[in-house]
Motif scaffolding. Structure first.
Motif, PDB file in Angstrom:
ATOM      1  N   UNK A 199      47.224  88.051 103.200  1.00  0.00           N
ATOM      2  CA  UNK A 199      47.130  88.172 104.667  1.00  0.00           C
ATOM      3  C   UNK A 199      45.686  88.205 105.142  1.00  0.00           C
ATOM      4  N   UNK A 200      45.417  87.491 106.239  1.00  0.00           N
ATOM      5  CA  UNK A 200      44.087  87.464 106.851  1.00  0.00           C
ATOM      6  C   UNK A 200      44.247  87.493 108.365  1.00  0.00           C
ATOM      7  N   UNK A 201      43.109  87.579 109.049  1.00  0.00           N
ATOM      8  CA  UNK A 201      43.131  87.580 110.508  1.00  0.00           C
ATOM      9  C   UNK A 201      43.594  86.220 111.028  1.00  0.00           C
ATOM     10  N   UNK A 202      44.042  86.190 112.273  1.00  0.00           N
ATOM     11  CA  UNK A 202      44.538  84.955 112.877  1.00  0.00           C
ATOM     12  C   UNK A 202      43.470  83.872 112.861  1.00  0.00           C
ATOM     13  N   UNK A 203      43.895  82.650 112.542  1.00  0.00           N
ATOM     14  CA  UNK A 203      43.043  81.460 112.521  1.00  0.00           C
ATOM     15  C   UNK A 203      41.925  81.557 111.494  1.00  0.00           C
ATOM     16  N   UNK A 204      42.147  82.333 110.452  1.00  0.00           N
ATOM     17  CA  UNK A 204      41.168  82.418 109.375  1.00  0.00           C
ATOM     18  C   UNK A 204      41.832  82.103 108.037  1.00  0.00           C
ATOM     19  N   UNK A 205      40.980  81.757 107.050  1.00  0.00           N
ATOM     20  CA  UNK A 205      41.437  81.480 105.693  1.00  0.00           C
ATOM     21  C   UNK A 205      40.889  82.530 104.747  1.00  0.00           C
TER      22      UNK A 205
ATOM     23  N   UNK B 172      38.253  77.214  95.734  1.00  0.00           N
ATOM     24  CA  UNK B 172      38.589  76.581  96.997  1.00  0.00           C
ATOM     25  C   UNK B 172      38.510  75.069  96.864  1.00  0.00           C
ATOM     26  N   UNK B 173      39.229  74.392  97.732  1.00  0.00           N
ATOM     27  CA  UNK B 173      39.228  72.939  97.746  1.00  0.00           C
ATOM     28  C   UNK B 173      39.053  72.414  99.147  1.00  0.00           C
TER      29      UNK B 173
ATOM     30  N   UNK C 293      42.503  91.491  93.316  1.00  0.00           N
ATOM     31  CA  UNK C 293      41.711  90.433  93.937  1.00  0.00           C
ATOM     32  C   UNK C 293      41.037  90.983  95.192  1.00  0.00           C
ATOM     33  N   UNK C 294      39.720  90.903  95.218  1.00  0.00           N
ATOM     34  CA  UNK C 294      38.972  91.265  96.420  1.00  0.00           C
ATOM     35  C   UNK C 294      38.669  89.999  97.202  1.00  0.00           C
ATOM     36  N   UNK C 295      38.840  90.056  98.518  1.00  0.00           N
ATOM     37  CA  UNK C 295      38.645  88.846  99.306  1.00  0.00           C
ATOM     38  C   UNK C 295      38.178  89.159 100.722  1.00  0.00           C
ATOM     39  N   UNK C 296      37.708  88.104 101.394  1.00  0.00           N
ATOM     40  CA  UNK C 296      37.325  88.147 102.800  1.00  0.00           C
ATOM     41  C   UNK C 296      38.044  87.010 103.510  1.00  0.00           C
ATOM     42  N   UNK C 297      37.703  86.776 104.779  1.00  0.00           N
ATOM     43  CA  UNK C 297      38.291  85.639 105.483  1.00  0.00           C
ATOM     44  C   UNK C 297      37.258  85.020 106.410  1.00  0.00           C
ATOM     45  N   UNK C 298      37.426  83.687 106.624  1.00  0.00           N
ATOM     46  CA  UNK C 298      36.487  82.914 107.415  1.00  0.00           C
ATOM     47  C   UNK C 298      37.232  81.869 108.213  1.00  0.00           C
ATOM     48  N   UNK C 299      36.509  81.299 109.180  1.00  0.00           N
ATOM     49  CA  UNK C 299      37.033  80.128 109.866  1.00  0.00           C
ATOM     50  C   UNK C 299      36.969  78.915 108.950  1.00  0.00           C
ATOM     51  N   UNK C 300      37.492  77.805 109.414  1.00  0.00           N
ATOM     52  CA  UNK C 300      37.615  76.604 108.588  1.00  0.00           C
ATOM     53  C   UNK C 300      36.279  76.129 108.053  1.00  0.00           C
ATOM     54  N   UNK C 301      35.227  76.241 108.828  1.00  0.00           N
ATOM     55  CA  UNK C 301      33.909  75.764 108.412  1.00  0.00           C
ATOM     56  C   UNK C 301      32.992  76.917 108.002  1.00  0.00           C
ATOM     57  N   UNK C 302      33.582  77.983 107.515  1.00  0.00           N
ATOM     58  CA  UNK C 302      32.847  79.170 107.092  1.00  0.00           C
ATOM     59  C   UNK C 302      32.041  79.790 108.229  1.00  0.00           C
TER      60      UNK C 302
ATOM     61  N   UNK D  21      40.417  75.831 101.555  1.00  0.00           N
ATOM     62  CA  UNK D  21      41.660  76.540 101.293  1.00  0.00           C
ATOM     63  C   UNK D  21      41.625  77.112  99.877  1.00  0.00           C
ATOM     64  N   UNK D  22      41.853  78.421  99.757  1.00  0.00           N
ATOM     65  CA  UNK D  22      41.797  79.063  98.446  1.00  0.00           C
ATOM     66  C   UNK D  22      43.018  78.707  97.608  1.00  0.00           C
ATOM     67  N   UNK D  23      42.776  78.458  96.322  1.00  0.00           N
ATOM     68  CA  UNK D  23      43.839  78.152  95.370  1.00  0.00           C
ATOM     69  C   UNK D  23      43.538  78.872  94.063  1.00  0.00           C
TER      70      UNK D  23
END
Length: 403
Positions: free
Chosen positions: A166-172, A139-140, A187-196, A144-146
């Protein structure tokens, strides 16, 4: 990377070795990489790079004392991420954005090149794509994941970009683990808001074609959260002899932020692109709701784990879990909570699993677990300029099967 290390070696010049490691043989010369096959890398104090050291040693015997005054200083070389290979390591400094390569030497680390990795402040995981190419997920800016693909032999950037996950609305998306399998990147992943904040309660598994990296499928599961650790060097998963993947979840560690979910193992059956809905190993349920961190694989179907309190108490119990039998057994109780500057201080050589526990100021102990005999024994003591917040990496550079 799953690090598979160690084969037991003979003592070299036994009497001299013992005195060398404790007090210095022949005037305090550095321990030679040509004579001693194991390498211990020490972070003396969490959050500091001023006391980093490396030390060669030869045995896993409990009578051995590894003292930091016999180690080579490697201070201010290693950054927040360290990726081990059999004859070199890679490290990223998030402040400068430099990705550096170092070869192991008798008296420290020798520079082997560097490259600039922009848009990376944090590395979540890495996985080898072939003998030279390395996939880096991280992340950077604004979390934002890269990803980047580099040639780790030549230290060249081959490709970089962002996965369309794909993630939930307004999440990264926050990618937590990954591996190349059957010409597909899992790739296993989760999603969070901008400030985790606002952690997702959903575990995602994406399957992408390789090398195109086009999304093929996405599976979701809500039995636990945060599949994998999301921290490079932490134990995430292992593949068994049938090539089934067993993935440890991390609901509370780092930015998991989901303490009501259980720490658990998912299974991804060989050839499938989804979490096995018929399998779920609920670790927290067996420990009255406690959460755990992965340390290392321990044997066929076994993993060493340490409890993590929420909020933290600074203490951990160590367990071995069997993912086939869905059992968990206590190994050590009420130890100092492990620290993870570069990842877990555990490794597995195909027969034995080893890990390091900080005991007190200036003292730590390595433990060796024989998974076939189900026996835990004491290994070498570590003494000197270490603390309860020290972290460690161990490897046998003569071993080449790190993945």
């Amino acid at each position: 990377m799953t690090i598979k290390l160690f084969s037991y070696l003979k003592f070299i010049s036994g009497i001299c070795l013992a005195s060398l490691l404790i007090a210095g043989c022949g005037g305090g010369n550095k321990i030679s990489s040509e004579k001693h096959k194991y390498l211990l890398i020490i972070n003396g104090e969490k959050g500091s790079r001023d006391e980093d050291r490396m030390l060669w040693f030869d045995s896993l015997d409990s009578s051995l004392v590894l003292h930091t005054n016999q180690a080579s200083m490697i201070n201010n070389k290693l950054g927040s991420t360290v990726i081990l290979n059999h004859n070199f390591l890679l490290s990223m400094d998030k402040k400068s954005g430099l990705f550096s390569k170092y070869q192991y030497a008798e008296d420290g680390l020798k520079s082997g090149g560097e490259l600039k990795l922009e848009e990376f402040e944090y590395i979540s995981f890495t996985t080898k794509l072939d003998s030279t190419l390395l996939y880096i997920g991280g992340r950077g800016h604004k979390n934002i994941s890269s990803y980047a693909i580099i040639d780790q032999e030549k230290m060249l950037l081959v490709r970089k970009g962002r996965l369309d996950l794909p993630v939930a609305a307004e999440q990264n998306a926050s990618d937590n683990f990954g591996m190349l399998k059957n010409n597909h990147l899992y790739v296993g992943y989760s999603s969070f808001g901008e400030d985790y904040d606002h952690c997702s309660d959903t575990s995602y598994l994406a399957v992408l074609d390789y090398p195109a990296l086009k999304l093929k499928s996405v599976d979701k599961d809500v039995r636990s959260a945060f599949p994998g650790s999301g921290v490079n060097g932490m134990f995430n998963f292992f593949a068994d002899t049938k090539e089934d993947l067993y993935v440890l979840t991390s609901p509370v560690f780092y930015h998991g932020n989901h303490p009501t979910a259980s720490t658990a193992f998912y299974r991804i059956s060989n050839g499938k692109g989804e979490f096995d809905k018929e399998y779920f190993f609920d670790l927290s349920k067996q420990l009255n709701g406690r959460h755990l961190l992965g340390i290392t694989q321990a044997a066929a179907g076994k993993v060493i784990l340490a409890t993590i309190s929420f909020p933290s108490t600074g203490k951990s119990d160590y367990y071995v879990a069997d993912v086939y039998k869905k059992t968990i057994k206590l190994l050590l109780k009420n130890q100092n909570q492990p620290n993870f500057v570069w990842g877990t201080s555990g490794y597995y050589d195909g027969e034995n699993a080893s890990f390091i526990v900080n005991e007190s100021q200036g003292k730590a102990r390595m433990y060796v677990y024989d998974g076939n005999k189900d026996i835990l024994r004491s290994g070498p003591a570590i003494e000197g300029n270490i603390s309860s917040k020290s972290s460690y990496l161990i490897l046998n550079p003569s071993k080449k099967d790190f993945d």
